[in-house]
Design a protein around this motif. Structure first.
Motif, PDB file in Angstrom:
ATOM      1  N   ASP A  41     -30.066  16.286 -40.778  1.00 59.06           N
ATOM      2  CA  ASP A  41     -28.831  15.827 -40.225  1.00 59.06           C
ATOM      3  C   ASP A  41     -28.172  14.914 -41.039  1.00 59.06           C
ATOM      4  O   ASP A  41     -26.771  14.906 -41.162  1.00 59.06           O
ATOM      5  CB  ASP A  41     -29.010  15.565 -39.035  1.00 59.06           C
ATOM      6  CG  ASP A  41     -29.298  16.635 -37.865  1.00 59.06           C
ATOM      7  OD1 ASP A  41     -29.134  17.727 -38.395  1.00 59.06           O
ATOM      8  OD2 ASP A  41     -29.747  16.414 -36.741  1.00 59.06           O
ATOM      9  N   GLU A  42     -28.897  13.633 -41.536  1.00 65.21           N
ATOM     10  CA  GLU A  42     -28.491  12.813 -42.248  1.00 65.21           C
ATOM     11  C   GLU A  42     -27.590  13.030 -43.622  1.00 65.21           C
ATOM     12  O   GLU A  42     -26.580  12.767 -44.059  1.00 65.21           O
ATOM     13  CB  GLU A  42     -29.521  11.375 -42.575  1.00 65.21           C
ATOM     14  CG  GLU A  42     -29.820  10.928 -41.054  1.00 65.21           C
ATOM     15  CD  GLU A  42     -30.835  10.084 -41.400  1.00 65.21           C
ATOM     16  OE1 GLU A  42     -31.262   9.842 -42.549  1.00 65.21           O
ATOM     17  OE2 GLU A  42     -31.364   9.495 -40.473  1.00 65.21           O
ATOM     18  N   ILE A  43     -28.501  14.179 -44.071  1.00 67.30           N
ATOM     19  CA  ILE A  43     -28.226  14.406 -45.436  1.00 67.30           C
ATOM     20  C   ILE A  43     -26.854  15.501 -45.388  1.00 67.30           C
ATOM     21  O   ILE A  43     -25.711  15.181 -46.304  1.00 67.30           O
ATOM     22  CB  ILE A  43     -28.944  15.224 -46.156  1.00 67.30           C
ATOM     23  CG1 ILE A  43     -30.383  14.470 -46.627  1.00 67.30           C
ATOM     24  CG2 ILE A  43     -28.709  15.957 -47.296  1.00 67.30           C
ATOM     25  CD1 ILE A  43     -29.827  13.436 -47.438  1.00 67.30           C
ATOM     26  N   LEU A  44     -26.933  16.199 -44.368  1.00 65.03           N
ATOM     27  CA  LEU A  44     -25.441  17.015 -44.070  1.00 65.03           C
ATOM     28  C   LEU A  44     -24.406  16.333 -43.687  1.00 65.03           C
ATOM     29  O   LEU A  44     -23.351  16.536 -44.190  1.00 65.03           O
ATOM     30  CB  LEU A  44     -25.857  18.120 -43.084  1.00 65.03           C
ATOM     31  CG  LEU A  44     -26.826  19.309 -43.251  1.00 65.03           C
ATOM     32  CD1 LEU A  44     -27.213  20.131 -41.972  1.00 65.03           C
ATOM     33  CD2 LEU A  44     -26.455  20.182 -44.585  1.00 65.03           C
ATOM     34  N   HIS A  45     -24.551  15.263 -43.033  1.00 69.33           N
ATOM     35  CA  HIS A  45     -23.531  14.279 -42.685  1.00 69.33           C
ATOM     36  C   HIS A  45     -22.947  13.573 -43.965  1.00 69.33           C
ATOM     37  O   HIS A  45     -21.590  13.344 -44.310  1.00 69.33           O
ATOM     38  CB  HIS A  45     -24.131  13.262 -41.738  1.00 69.33           C
ATOM     39  CG  HIS A  45     -22.926  12.079 -41.470  1.00 69.33           C
ATOM     40  ND1 HIS A  45     -21.874  12.439 -40.572  1.00 69.33           N
ATOM     41  CD2 HIS A  45     -22.836  11.090 -41.618  1.00 69.33           C
ATOM     42  CE1 HIS A  45     -21.103  11.406 -40.198  1.00 69.33           C
ATOM     43  NE2 HIS A  45     -21.552  10.429 -41.076  1.00 69.33           N
ATOM     44  N   LEU A  46     -23.932  13.245 -44.781  1.00 67.62           N
ATOM     45  CA  LEU A  46     -23.723  12.595 -46.229  1.00 67.62           C
ATOM     46  C   LEU A  46     -22.830  13.516 -47.094  1.00 67.62           C
ATOM     47  O   LEU A  46     -21.753  13.018 -47.551  1.00 67.62           O
ATOM     48  CB  LEU A  46     -24.966  12.324 -46.816  1.00 67.62           C
ATOM     49  CG  LEU A  46     -24.685  11.971 -48.381  1.00 67.62           C
ATOM     50  CD1 LEU A  46     -24.062  10.608 -48.517  1.00 67.62           C
ATOM     51  CD2 LEU A  46     -26.112  11.582 -49.071  1.00 67.62           C
ATOM     52  N   ILE A  47     -23.149  14.765 -47.156  1.00 66.79           N
ATOM     53  CA  ILE A  47     -22.315  15.956 -47.888  1.00 66.79           C
ATOM     54  C   ILE A  47     -21.124  16.050 -47.286  1.00 66.79           C
ATOM     55  O   ILE A  47     -20.094  15.842 -48.018  1.00 66.79           O
ATOM     56  CB  ILE A  47     -23.385  17.232 -48.147  1.00 66.79           C
ATOM     57  CG1 ILE A  47     -24.539  16.983 -48.660  1.00 66.79           C
ATOM     58  CG2 ILE A  47     -22.432  18.212 -48.696  1.00 66.79           C
ATOM     59  CD1 ILE A  47     -25.501  18.024 -48.450  1.00 66.79           C
ATOM     60  N   SER A  48     -21.027  16.049 -46.058  1.00 68.45           N
ATOM     61  CA  SER A  48     -19.421  16.226 -45.408  1.00 68.45           C
ATOM     62  C   SER A  48     -18.707  14.964 -45.793  1.00 68.45           C
ATOM     63  O   SER A  48     -17.540  14.996 -46.183  1.00 68.45           O
ATOM     64  CB  SER A  48     -19.796  16.349 -43.912  1.00 68.45           C
ATOM     65  OG  SER A  48     -20.274  17.639 -43.818  1.00 68.45           O
ATOM     66  N   GLY A  49     -19.470  13.777 -45.581  1.00 68.81           N
ATOM     67  CA  GLY A  49     -18.657  12.614 -45.957  1.00 68.81           C
ATOM     68  C   GLY A  49     -18.121  12.630 -47.304  1.00 68.81           C
ATOM     69  O   GLY A  49     -16.897  11.964 -47.687  1.00 68.81           O
ATOM     70  N   LEU A  50     -18.985  13.100 -48.363  1.00 68.90           N
ATOM     71  CA  LEU A  50     -18.459  13.017 -49.711  1.00 68.90           C
ATOM     72  C   LEU A  50     -17.371  13.643 -50.125  1.00 68.90           C
ATOM     73  O   LEU A  50     -16.263  13.311 -50.613  1.00 68.90           O
ATOM     74  CB  LEU A  50     -19.741  13.262 -50.527  1.00 68.90           C
ATOM     75  CG  LEU A  50     -21.008  12.435 -50.796  1.00 68.90           C
ATOM     76  CD1 LEU A  50     -22.013  13.202 -51.427  1.00 68.90           C
ATOM     77  CD2 LEU A  50     -20.684  11.149 -51.400  1.00 68.90           C
ATOM     78  N   ALA A  51     -17.123  14.979 -49.348  1.00 69.18           N
ATOM     79  CA  ALA A  51     -16.253  15.860 -49.581  1.00 69.18           C
ATOM     80  C   ALA A  51     -14.818  15.476 -48.886  1.00 69.18           C
ATOM     81  O   ALA A  51     -13.833  15.306 -49.355  1.00 69.18           O
ATOM     82  CB  ALA A  51     -16.323  17.414 -49.076  1.00 69.18           C
ATOM     83  N   ARG A  52     -15.161  14.794 -47.846  1.00 65.91           N
ATOM     84  CA  ARG A  52     -14.162  14.387 -46.915  1.00 65.91           C
ATOM     85  C   ARG A  52     -13.430  12.976 -47.356  1.00 65.91           C
ATOM     86  O   ARG A  52     -12.224  12.779 -47.414  1.00 65.91           O
ATOM     87  CB  ARG A  52     -14.421  14.046 -45.584  1.00 65.91           C
ATOM     88  CG  ARG A  52     -13.434  13.783 -44.636  1.00 65.91           C
ATOM     89  CD  ARG A  52     -13.911  13.800 -43.129  1.00 65.91           C
ATOM     90  NE  ARG A  52     -14.690  12.713 -42.725  1.00 65.91           N
ATOM     91  CZ  ARG A  52     -16.139  13.192 -42.737  1.00 65.91           C
ATOM     92  NH1 ARG A  52     -16.426  14.352 -42.627  1.00 65.91           N
ATOM     93  NH2 ARG A  52     -16.942  12.275 -42.602  1.00 65.91           N
ATOM     94  N   ASN A  53     -14.364  11.876 -47.710  1.00 59.80           N
ATOM     95  CA  ASN A  53     -13.924  10.580 -48.005  1.00 59.80           C
ATOM     96  C   ASN A  53     -13.452  10.367 -49.203  1.00 59.80           C
ATOM     97  O   ASN A  53     -12.657   9.611 -49.993  1.00 59.80           O
ATOM     98  CB  ASN A  53     -14.924   9.629 -47.423  1.00 59.80           C
ATOM     99  CG  ASN A  53     -15.035   9.656 -45.917  1.00 59.80           C
ATOM    100  OD1 ASN A  53     -14.172  10.223 -45.057  1.00 59.80           O
ATOM    101  ND2 ASN A  53     -16.353   9.487 -45.624  1.00 59.80           N
ATOM    102  N   LEU A  54     -14.198  10.787 -50.202  1.00 60.14           N
ATOM    103  CA  LEU A  54     -14.321  10.859 -51.724  1.00 60.14           C
ATOM    104  C   LEU A  54     -13.586  12.025 -52.478  1.00 60.14           C
ATOM    105  O   LEU A  54     -13.200  11.947 -53.667  1.00 60.14           O
ATOM    106  CB  LEU A  54     -15.585  10.628 -52.409  1.00 60.14           C
ATOM    107  CG  LEU A  54     -16.441   9.504 -51.646  1.00 60.14           C
ATOM    108  CD1 LEU A  54     -17.912   9.349 -52.563  1.00 60.14           C
ATOM    109  CD2 LEU A  54     -15.851   7.970 -51.856  1.00 60.14           C
TER     110      LEU A  54
END
Length: 310
Positions: free
Chosen positions: A168-181
């Protein structure tokens, strides 16, 4: 929309065996792109060709518009990748392993490296990597891929070996990279629920050939035949209103069933509401990504994702 990654007629043969066959992929900038296929489909070989680890037999790969074979260094500077099992210097710490990669990429920002370790949940930066579990090595592999702040992140089975919380943490990280960066992510995974959860576009390959590509939401909707169930205050009057414009019928449980393109559903709801009907519930009927995947690899969908006879 800007294309982040494009392959054109990409082909790889080993002797007479064709592992990847005339593959045409398009990944848009900002996508989280699910790259799916059964074992042996050619996913990892494709990823290796994209990052220059394997030379194509034919075809081209363009990363941010740059041809990987003709201008490898310029193309690869846009890419971070975790492909296969990540390799590290076992006697070095996680931080020192990142420092080696950072030196190769021309960056020495200590604060950024520490931030990456924190981002992937590694708080044992001083411990030799030889003592890391498999899941910890996966986290470090993702951190390595992020060194240099790449525009495109390629991850081959990134949650392998992680517990449910870690996934869950890694999926959240991946989503954040696409969304925020604004980072474009290409994610290969056998865990189809992961792809359905975070990916906006996907491609499915089998035996090295692209079978289906498009928006996840649209493909799932089309695979259902566009069926939508609507619960309204007066089903019979709703049918009369929709008749002619949509294929509609009354369901036995008091719902009205229609077939409509995904973009037409809000118009249907508005039309019903404007005539004084109360709309209580709208339920698009769609298969899960697992259902669609199995139908595609078994050859029971057409090029638009719609069901055909097996």
């Amino acid at each position: 929309m800007t294309i982040a990654l494009e392959t054109t007629e990409l082909t790889k043969r080993y002797g007479t065996r064709e592992v990847v066959s005339h593959l045409n992929l398009k990944v848009h900038r900002g996508d989280i792109y699910g790259f799916l296929g059964p074992n042996g489909a050619g996913k990892t070989t494709t990823m290796r060709m994209v990052v220059g680890l394997v030379a194509p037999t034919a075809g081209t790969v363009h990363v941010s518009g740059v041809d990987v074979r003709r201008n490898f260094l310029e193309a690869i500077r846009h890419v971070g990748a975790l492909i296969d099992i990540p390799a590290f210097y076992p006697r070095l710490s996680a931080y020192d392993n990142l420092r080696v990669i950072a030196a190769l990429r021309g960056t020495r920002d200590r604060g950024r490296l520490e931030e990456l370790l924190e981002m992937v949940g590694l708080d044992t930066a001083a411990q030799p990597v030889a003592h890391f579990s498999h899941g910890m090595k996966q986290r470090l592999g993702i951190a390595q891929a992020l060194v240099g702040e790449p525009e495109i992140l390629i991850l081959d089975e990134p949650t392998t070996g992680l517990d449910p919380g870690g996934k869950d943490e890694i999926l959240h990280l991946i989503s954040g990279l696409a969304r925020n960066l604004g980072c474009t992510v290409i994610l290969s995974s056998h865990l189809l629920d992961e792809v359905e959860l975070i990916c906006n576009r996907m491609g499915i390959i089998k035996a090295g050939q692209l079978l289906l590509e498009g928006e996840v939401r649209t493909l799932l909707h089309e695979a259902s035949g566009g069926k939508v169930r609507i619960r309204v205050s007066e089903p019979n009057r709703a049918l009369a209103i929709l008749e002619g414009a949509f294929e509609a019928r009354a369901a036995s449980d008091g719902y009205v069933e229609i077939r409509a393109e995904v973009g037409s559903v809000p118009l249907v709801v508005r039309r019903l509401a404007e005539t004084g009907l109360a709309v209580y519930e709208v339920i698009p009927e769609k298969p899960t990504l697992r259902d669609l995947f199995m139908r595609v690899v078994r050859g029971s969908v057409d090029e638009n994702g719609k069901g055909t006879a097996p």
